[in-house]
Design a protein around this motif. Structure first.
Motif, PDB file in Angstrom:
ATOM      1  N   CYS A 144      32.929  47.298  36.051  1.00 46.99           N
ATOM      2  CA  CYS A 144      33.632  46.149  36.610  1.00 46.99           C
ATOM      3  C   CYS A 144      33.498  46.197  38.128  1.00 46.99           C
ATOM      4  O   CYS A 144      32.802  47.065  38.670  1.00 46.99           O
ATOM      5  CB  CYS A 144      35.100  46.164  36.197  1.00 46.99           C
ATOM      6  SG  CYS A 144      35.987  47.644  36.735  1.00 46.99           S
ATOM      7  N   ASP A 145      34.156  45.287  38.819  1.00 42.27           N
ATOM      8  CA  ASP A 145      34.054  45.250  40.279  1.00 42.27           C
ATOM      9  C   ASP A 145      34.552  46.543  40.907  1.00 42.27           C
ATOM     10  O   ASP A 145      34.012  46.999  41.924  1.00 42.27           O
ATOM     11  CB  ASP A 145      34.848  44.062  40.836  1.00 42.27           C
ATOM     12  CG  ASP A 145      34.220  42.718  40.485  1.00 42.27           C
ATOM     13  OD1 ASP A 145      33.032  42.707  40.114  1.00 42.27           O
ATOM     14  OD2 ASP A 145      34.924  41.695  40.574  1.00 42.27           O
ATOM     15  N   ASP A 146      35.592  47.136  40.339  1.00 47.33           N
ATOM     16  CA  ASP A 146      36.137  48.373  40.888  1.00 47.33           C
ATOM     17  C   ASP A 146      35.305  49.596  40.529  1.00 47.33           C
ATOM     18  O   ASP A 146      35.320  50.593  41.243  1.00 47.33           O
ATOM     19  CB  ASP A 146      37.574  48.581  40.391  1.00 47.33           C
ATOM     20  CG  ASP A 146      38.532  47.548  40.952  1.00 47.33           C
ATOM     21  OD1 ASP A 146      38.317  47.112  42.099  1.00 47.33           O
ATOM     22  OD2 ASP A 146      39.479  47.162  40.246  1.00 47.33           O
ATOM     23  N   THR A 147      34.615  49.540  39.400  1.00 48.07           N
ATOM     24  CA  THR A 147      33.746  50.640  38.960  1.00 48.07           C
ATOM     25  C   THR A 147      32.394  50.045  38.579  1.00 48.07           C
ATOM     26  O   THR A 147      32.113  49.790  37.406  1.00 48.07           O
ATOM     27  CB  THR A 147      34.362  51.380  37.754  1.00 48.07           C
ATOM     28  OG1 THR A 147      35.698  51.782  38.088  1.00 48.07           O
ATOM     29  CG2 THR A 147      33.552  52.622  37.402  1.00 48.07           C
ATOM     30  N   PRO A 148      31.525  49.805  39.584  1.00 49.48           N
ATOM     31  CA  PRO A 148      30.284  49.072  39.330  1.00 49.48           C
ATOM     32  C   PRO A 148      29.105  49.938  38.913  1.00 49.48           C
ATOM     33  O   PRO A 148      28.018  49.423  38.665  1.00 49.48           O
ATOM     34  CB  PRO A 148      30.008  48.414  40.680  1.00 49.48           C
ATOM     35  CG  PRO A 148      30.562  49.397  41.669  1.00 49.48           C
ATOM     36  CD  PRO A 148      31.758  50.025  41.015  1.00 49.48           C
ATOM     37  N   PHE A 149      29.293  51.252  38.865  1.00 49.84           N
ATOM     38  CA  PHE A 149      28.194  52.114  38.419  1.00 49.84           C
ATOM     39  C   PHE A 149      28.771  53.265  37.602  1.00 49.84           C
ATOM     40  O   PHE A 149      29.935  53.646  37.733  1.00 49.84           O
ATOM     41  CB  PHE A 149      27.379  52.651  39.604  1.00 49.84           C
ATOM     42  CG  PHE A 149      28.169  53.490  40.576  1.00 49.84           C
ATOM     43  CD1 PHE A 149      28.379  54.846  40.351  1.00 49.84           C
ATOM     44  CD2 PHE A 149      28.695  52.934  41.729  1.00 49.84           C
ATOM     45  CE1 PHE A 149      29.097  55.619  41.243  1.00 49.84           C
ATOM     46  CE2 PHE A 149      29.418  53.697  42.638  1.00 49.84           C
ATOM     47  CZ  PHE A 149      29.618  55.043  42.385  1.00 49.84           C
TER      48      PHE A 149
END
Length: 246
Positions: A144-149
């Motif tokens: 997600c935007d907070d955890t993009p990888f």
């Protein structure tokens, strides 16, 4: 041990994995850890594995068998699943099934010697590009935007540069450069991660595999990144103010 990274950008997905597998310092082998499935114009799926080699090979073999035409197998296929969420669910169930079969217990444990983790990403027609991290227990989370990888394997050495330099709007070229720095840091810190590296770039909405590369140890660009990053780090360190003892 291994190191794999899956990264979500506004323009698509980036995947990179090493290929080293070792069972001791004197037993080192090269095994592919990135696997791709495609129905051009309909779906592109990329999967990367870390953990027990027998487990990950069994998972990939089952997924391949279940991707055969319907009259040649009985289970739902990742090539038929209607969404990437359903693909992630199928992969998680397959991983849990393999670990349970190998360990001989009713359910897999997180610290099982047969454990493995998976990064899964891709796009199916009608949906957006999606990226998942699948745990040995078969459950999973989505980028997600907070955890993009996501990272799997030997993650700690290569994470700081990803956290500091990642930008969802960066180009594929910049993303590859970033991943090469991350992998170079890991390679220098841990002998259980090794060359060559496998790379796949998926461009959003193309619904087919993008550029793929195998980066060997003598690759001139990787060598340039490795030496240049070391020089820049030393320059940056020297430019910082010295500590005052007074």
């Amino acid at each position: 041990m291994t190191y794999c990274v899956g990264m979500k950008l506004s323009r698509g997905l980036v995947f990179m994995s090493d290929t080293r597998t070792n069972a001791g310092v004197d037993n080192i082998s090269v095994f592919k850890k990135m696997f791709l499935w495609e129905a051009e114009g309909e779906r592109s799926i990329t999967l990367m594995t870390a953990g027990n080699l027998a487990t990950t090979q069994a998972v990939v073999s089952l997924l391949n068998e279940r991707a055969l035409p319907a009259d040649e197998r009985g289970a739902l296929s990742i090539m038929e699943a209607p969404s990437m969420f359903q693909v992630a669910k199928l992969v998680g169930e397959t991983l849990r099934e393999v670990i349970a079969d190998q360990s001989g217990v009713a359910g897999p444990q997180a610290d099982s010697p047969f454990g493995a983790s998976i990064i899964l990403g891709g796009q199916i027609k009608g949906g957006e590009p999606r990226l998942f991290l699948i745990y040995p227990e078969g459950n999973f989370v989505e980028a997600c935007d907070d955890t993009p990888f996501f990272q799997i394997g030997e993650t700690k050495y290569g994470k700081p540069i990803l956290v500091r330099a990642y930008n969802p709007e960066m180009t594929f070229e910049a993303a590859v450069k970033l991943l090469m720095v991350s992998f170079d840091s890991t390679l220098k810190a841990n002998l259980s991660v090794g060359m060559p590296l496998d790379l796949h770039l998926y461009r959003a909405d193309t619904l087919r595999h993008g550029p793929r590369r195998r980066i060997e140890s003598e690759d001139p660009y990787f060598s340039q990144i490795s030496s240049g990053w070391g020089d820049k780090l030393r320059d940056a360190f020297d430019a910082l103010p010295d500590y005052t003892l007074e």
